[in-house]
Design a protein around this motif. Structure first.
Motif, PDB file in Angstrom:
ATOM      1  N   GLU A  35       0.733  -1.429  -0.002  1.00 24.89           N
ATOM      2  CA  GLU A  35       0.114   0.011   0.022  1.00 24.89           C
ATOM      3  C   GLU A  35       0.895   1.256   0.159  1.00 24.89           C
ATOM      4  OE1 GLU A  35      -3.522   2.599   0.317  1.00 24.89           O
ATOM      5  OE2 GLU A  35      -3.069   0.806  -0.537  1.00 24.89           O
TER       6      GLU A  35
ATOM      7  N   LEU B 297       2.523   1.658  -3.429  1.00 27.73           N
ATOM      8  CA  LEU B 297       1.536   2.253  -4.405  1.00 27.73           C
ATOM      9  C   LEU B 297       1.064   3.802  -4.202  1.00 27.73           C
ATOM     10  CD1 LEU B 297      -0.596   1.452  -6.775  1.00 27.73           C
ATOM     11  CD2 LEU B 297      -2.261   0.695  -5.035  1.00 27.73           C
TER      12      LEU B 297
ATOM     13  N   GLN C   7       1.636   6.503  -6.783  1.00 27.82           N
ATOM     14  CA  GLN C   7       0.589   7.374  -7.413  1.00 27.82           C
ATOM     15  C   GLN C   7       0.803   8.855  -7.005  1.00 27.82           C
ATOM     16  OE1 GLN C   7      -2.271   5.357  -4.839  1.00 27.82           O
ATOM     17  NE2 GLN C   7      -3.240   4.183  -6.656  1.00 27.82           N
TER      18      GLN C   7
ATOM     19  N   GLU D 241      -8.295   6.440   0.240  1.00 29.40           N
ATOM     20  CA  GLU D 241      -9.198   6.685  -0.657  1.00 29.40           C
ATOM     21  C   GLU D 241      -9.670   8.102  -0.920  1.00 29.40           C
ATOM     22  OE1 GLU D 241     -13.819   5.707   0.284  1.00 29.40           O
ATOM     23  OE2 GLU D 241     -12.864   3.809  -0.115  1.00 29.40           O
TER      24      GLU D 241
ATOM     25  N   ARG E 181      -6.877   9.629  -2.988  1.00 30.59           N
ATOM     26  CA  ARG E 181      -6.863   9.074  -4.368  1.00 30.59           C
ATOM     27  C   ARG E 181      -7.940   9.779  -5.431  1.00 30.59           C
ATOM     28  NH1 ARG E 181      -5.810   3.646  -2.003  1.00 30.59           N
ATOM     29  NH2 ARG E 181      -3.752   3.221  -2.717  1.00 30.59           N
TER      30      ARG E 181
ATOM     31  N   THR F  54      -2.217   7.916 -15.493  1.00 30.99           N
ATOM     32  CA  THR F  54      -2.205   8.177 -14.111  1.00 30.99           C
ATOM     33  C   THR F  54      -3.650   8.003 -13.643  1.00 30.99           C
ATOM     34  OG1 THR F  54      -0.774   9.972 -14.394  1.00 30.99           O
ATOM     35  CG2 THR F  54      -2.024  10.237 -12.548  1.00 30.99           C
TER      36      THR F  54
ATOM     37  N   ILE G  24      -5.598   5.651 -14.497  1.00 31.09           N
ATOM     38  CA  ILE G  24      -5.516   4.114 -14.173  1.00 31.09           C
ATOM     39  C   ILE G  24      -4.784   3.499 -12.981  1.00 31.09           C
ATOM     40  CG2 ILE G  24      -4.890   1.750 -15.286  1.00 31.09           C
ATOM     41  CD1 ILE G  24      -5.423   3.149 -17.954  1.00 31.09           C
ATOM     42  N   LEU G  25      -3.772   4.394 -12.706  1.00 29.77           N
ATOM     43  CA  LEU G  25      -2.702   3.987 -11.370  1.00 29.77           C
ATOM     44  C   LEU G  25      -3.565   4.458 -10.163  1.00 29.77           C
ATOM     45  CD1 LEU G  25      -0.249   2.907 -10.084  1.00 29.77           C
ATOM     46  CD2 LEU G  25       0.786   5.340 -10.591  1.00 29.77           C
TER      47      LEU G  25
ATOM     48  N   ALA H  23      -6.677   4.469  -9.967  1.00 32.18           N
ATOM     49  CA  ALA H  23      -7.857   3.631  -9.678  1.00 32.18           C
ATOM     50  C   ALA H  23      -7.474   2.275  -8.729  1.00 32.18           C
ATOM     51  CB  ALA H  23      -8.573   3.422 -10.959  1.00 32.18           C
ATOM     52  N   GLN H  24      -6.060   1.796  -8.891  1.00 25.42           N
ATOM     53  CA  GLN H  24      -5.631   0.838  -8.009  1.00 25.42           C
ATOM     54  C   GLN H  24      -5.761   1.027  -6.689  1.00 25.42           C
ATOM     55  OE1 GLN H  24      -5.023  -1.832 -10.094  1.00 25.42           O
ATOM     56  NE2 GLN H  24      -5.733  -0.043 -11.488  1.00 25.42           N
ATOM     57  N   THR H  25      -6.034   0.173  -5.831  1.00 21.65           N
ATOM     58  CA  THR H  25      -6.090   0.185  -4.421  1.00 21.65           C
ATOM     59  C   THR H  25      -5.605  -0.858  -3.698  1.00 21.65           C
ATOM     60  OG1 THR H  25      -8.509  -0.723  -4.375  1.00 21.65           O
ATOM     61  CG2 THR H  25      -8.045   1.540  -4.143  1.00 21.65           C
TER      62      THR H  25
END
Length: 162
Positions: free
Chosen positions: A2, A5, A9, A105, A108, A155, A157-158, A160-162
Motif C-alpha cells: 500500500e 502504491l 500514485q 481513498e 486518491r 495516471t 488508471i494507476l 484507480a488501483q487500491t
C-alpha cells in the motif's frame, strides 16, 4: 504494498502537476509564446498557406476575430491553472495519506479529480484542434496533446488501483 502504491500514485500525480505548472507559468508570464500559435490554429493559417485547395473546404471554420482568439487563450490558461491547482491538491493529499493524515481513498479521489481535469484539458485541445485541422502544419502539437492525454489516462488508471 500500500505504501509503495501510494508513493507511485503521489509521484505520478506530482509529475503531471509539475509539467502543467511550468506550462501555465509560461502562459501567464510569456503569453505570446503560445497565444500566437493559438491564433494561427484558429485562422487555419498553415493549411491556408501550404494546402490552399484543402483550406477552401474548411475556410468557413476560421476564427479571425482577435478578441475571440484572446478570450479562447485566456480560457485555456484558466483551465490549465484550475487543473494545476487540482493536481497539486491531489498530490498533497496523497503525500498526507502516506503519513496516515488522510485516508488513501480520499487522497486518491482528490488526485483523480485533478488527473481528470488534466485529461479533459488535452482532450479539448485535440477536439478543438481537429475542428481547425491542426494536423496540417501543427502535427507536433497534436502529437504532444495526444501524449499528454495518454499520460493523464495512465495516471487515472494507476490512481484507480487500491
Amino acid at each position: 504494498m500500500e505504501t509503495a502504491l501510494l508513493l507511485a500514485q503521489c509521484v505520478t500525480t506530482a509529475a503531471l502537476a509539475g509539467w502543467l505548472t511550468t506550462g501555465v507559468r509560461d502562459n501567464i508570464l510569456y503569453p505570446t509564446l503560445n497565444e500566437t500559435y493559438t491564433a494561427e490554429v484558429f485562422e487555419i493559417a498553415r493549411m491556408r498557406d501550404e494546402y490552399p485547395d484543402a483550406f477552401k473546404v474548411v475556410a468557413h471554420r476560421v476564427i479571425a476575430n482577435r478578441k475571440l482568439q484572446l478570450l479562447a487563450f485566456r480560457l485555456v490558461v484558466l483551465s490549465e491553472l484550475t487543473a494545476t491547482i487540482l493536481l497539486w491538491i491531489g498530490t498533497s493529499a496523497l503525500a498526507l495519506a502516506l503519513f496516515g493524515v488522510v485516508t488513501a481513498e480520499s487522497a486518491r479521489a482528490l488526485a483523480m479529480i485533478g488527473a481528470t481535469a488534466f485529461v479533459a484539458l488535452w482532450a479539448a485541445f485535440l477536439i478543438v484542434g481537429n475542428h481547425f485541422c491542426y494536423w496540417f502544419g501543427h502535427e507536433g502539437a497534436q502529437n504532444t496533446h495526444f501524449q499528454l492525454m495518454l499520460s493523464g489516462i495512465g495516471t487515472l488508471i494507476l490512481l484507480a488501483q487500491t
